[in-house]
Design an enzyme around this catalytic site. Structure first.
Site, short mmCIF file in Angstrom:
data_model
loop_
_atom_site.label_atom_id
_atom_site.label_comp_id
_atom_site.label_asym_id
_atom_site.label_seq_id
_atom_site.Cartn_x
_atom_site.Cartn_y
_atom_site.Cartn_z
N LYS A 148 0.87 -1.18 0.00
CA LYS A 148 0.00 0.00 0.00
C LYS A 148 0.90 1.23 0.00
O LYS A 148 1.65 1.46 0.95
CB LYS A 148 -0.90 -0.01 1.23
CG LYS A 148 -1.78 1.23 1.32
CD LYS A 148 -2.76 1.14 2.46
CE LYS A 148 -3.60 2.40 2.54
NZ LYS A 148 -4.56 2.35 3.65
N LYS A 182 -2.11 -1.49 -3.85
CA LYS A 182 -2.96 -0.30 -3.81
C LYS A 182 -2.10 0.95 -3.83
O LYS A 182 -1.10 0.96 -3.12
CB LYS A 182 -3.78 -0.37 -2.52
CG LYS A 182 -4.63 0.82 -2.23
CD LYS A 182 -5.27 0.65 -0.88
CE LYS A 182 -6.04 1.93 -0.57
NZ LYS A 182 -6.52 1.96 0.78
C1 PBG Z 1 -6.97 3.49 5.49
C2 PBG Z 1 -7.47 3.47 4.09
C3 PBG Z 1 -7.35 4.49 3.15
C4 PBG Z 1 -7.96 4.01 2.00
C5 PBG Z 1 -8.45 2.75 2.26
N1 PBG Z 1 -8.12 2.41 3.56
C6 PBG Z 1 -6.81 5.86 3.30
C7 PBG Z 1 -5.37 6.07 3.42
O1 PBG Z 1 -4.58 5.13 3.51
O2 PBG Z 1 -4.97 7.25 3.47
C8 PBG Z 1 -8.06 4.78 0.72
C9 PBG Z 1 -9.02 4.24 -0.29
C10 PBG Z 1 -9.31 5.18 -1.40
O3 PBG Z 1 -8.64 6.22 -1.59
O4 PBG Z 1 -10.24 4.88 -2.15
N2 PBG Z 1 -7.86 2.85 6.36
#
Ligand code: PBG
Length: 328
Positions: A198, A250
């Site tokens: 991520k 992601k």
């Molecule tokens: C954190 C989380 C995020 C997203 C999914 N889970 C935000 C981040 O990491 O800042 C982002 C998903 C998206 O942008 O569609 N719990």
């Protein structure tokens, strides 16, 4: 003498029927997972302005939208909770009466037989500072103290009926900590999907509005640095080693190189998340008449399949599932 091409790849593109038969990649509705937001205390669904077409749901509208998604044939829904009250340790996350846990039970009752009800396991929606973990006195994110919170959150979600926990916090050791806590309580069948690779960066912008994020600053001490692909593969392998049933990459389209490398390196399912910024860019361009909305969305989903994604989290899941089923 004229020299004609000896090889004619165009032969396999000559008619719609030929192209249909030759397609290497098929994305089907059961591979699509719909992320959904439920907000405590709402009486009406509230539109998310940065994500046209998406809303923060009430419990009622959440049930209806999940039923529609099940009807469209999606494989699952991934639930995010937006609490009314936040604190330093994210107490709402493991409170059985917390919005995410209450909504999970409601969704399992509504659609639990038709699709896989999944929950986001992270503290950022529940903390008053907006970070994905608890903080040290100096203000850094305390990895190991956060693992204890995640373990407790995992048990609350499993008790609420979640079938699959999405570990999105990027703490070291989170998969192992959660697996051990679940197994010790007998939740041996609860599936763990690790957001392994991520990446930090700009593509989550619209999501901040979706969950009323309290974050100032960034997540760069725990989410990955965009230049690093090898490290993404390493993260995925560590998570598989710790017991992850599924790993994820992601954001989505900007990281298809990482997705393909992870796919080649592990033997568990690999998922992708087409995140909020990807969604909003397409919606904005389509609203301006600059691109064909449906064709662009379907092209993007095909790209995930081609890169090797076994499933895709996408805010278009229900709508795209409908198009795919109708053969549009
Ligand atoms: C954190 C989380 C995020 C997203 C999914 N889970 C935000 C981040 O990491 O800042 C982002 C998903 C998206 O942008 O569609 N719990």
């Amino acid at each position: 003498m004229t020299s004609f091409p000896a090889r004619r790849p165009r032969r396999l593109r000559s008619t719609p029927a030929v192209r249909r038969l030759m397609a290497e990649t098929h994305v089907v509705p059961s591979q699509l997972v719909l992320p959904m937001f439920v907000r405590e205390g709402l009486t009406e669904p509230q539109a998310i302005s940065a994500m046209p077409g998406q809303s923060q749901h009430t419990l009622d509208s959440l049930r209806r939208a999940a039923a529609d998604a099940a009807e469209a044939g999606v494989g699952g829904v991934m639930l995010f909770g937006v609490p009314a009250v936040r604190d330093a340790v994210g107490s709402g996350a493991d409170d059985p009466d917390g919005i995410l846990n209450v909504a999970t039970t409601a969704l399992v009752e509504e659609v639990g037989d038709a699709l896989v009800v999944q929950t986001d396991l992270c503290l950022d929606e529940f903390t008053d500072h907006g970070h994905c973990g608890v903080l040290t006195p100096a203000g850094g994110v305390d990895n190991d103290a956060t693992l204890e919170r995640y373990a407790s959150m995992a048990l609350a979600q499993a008790r609420a009926g979640s079938s699959l926990l999405g570990l999105s916090g990027m703490m070291d050791g989170q998969v192992q900590a959660v697996r051990e806590a679940l197994d010790a309580e007998g939740f041996v069948d609860t599936i763990l999907m690790a957001y392994s690779a991520k990446y930090a960066g700009a593509f989550y912008g619209p999501f901040r509005e979706a969950v009323d994020s309290q974050l100032t600053g960034d997540r760069r001490t725990y989410q990955m640095d965009p230049p690093n692909a090898r490290e993404g593969v390493r993260e995925a392998m560590i998570d598989v080693d710790e017991g992850a049933d599924i790993v994820m990459v992601k954001p989505g389209l900007p990281y298809l190189d990482v997705l393909a490398e992870v796919r080649a390196s592990v033997d568990v399912p690999v998922w992708a998340y087409q995140v909020s910024g990807e969604y909003s860019m397409v919606e904005a361009a389509a609203a301006n008449g600059w691109i064909d909305r449906r064709a662009t969305i379907l092209d993007s989903l095909t790209a995930f399949g081609r890169a090797g994604a076994d499933a895709i989290l996408t805010y278009w899941a229900a709508e795209a599932a409908g198009w795919i089923r109708e053969g549009l």
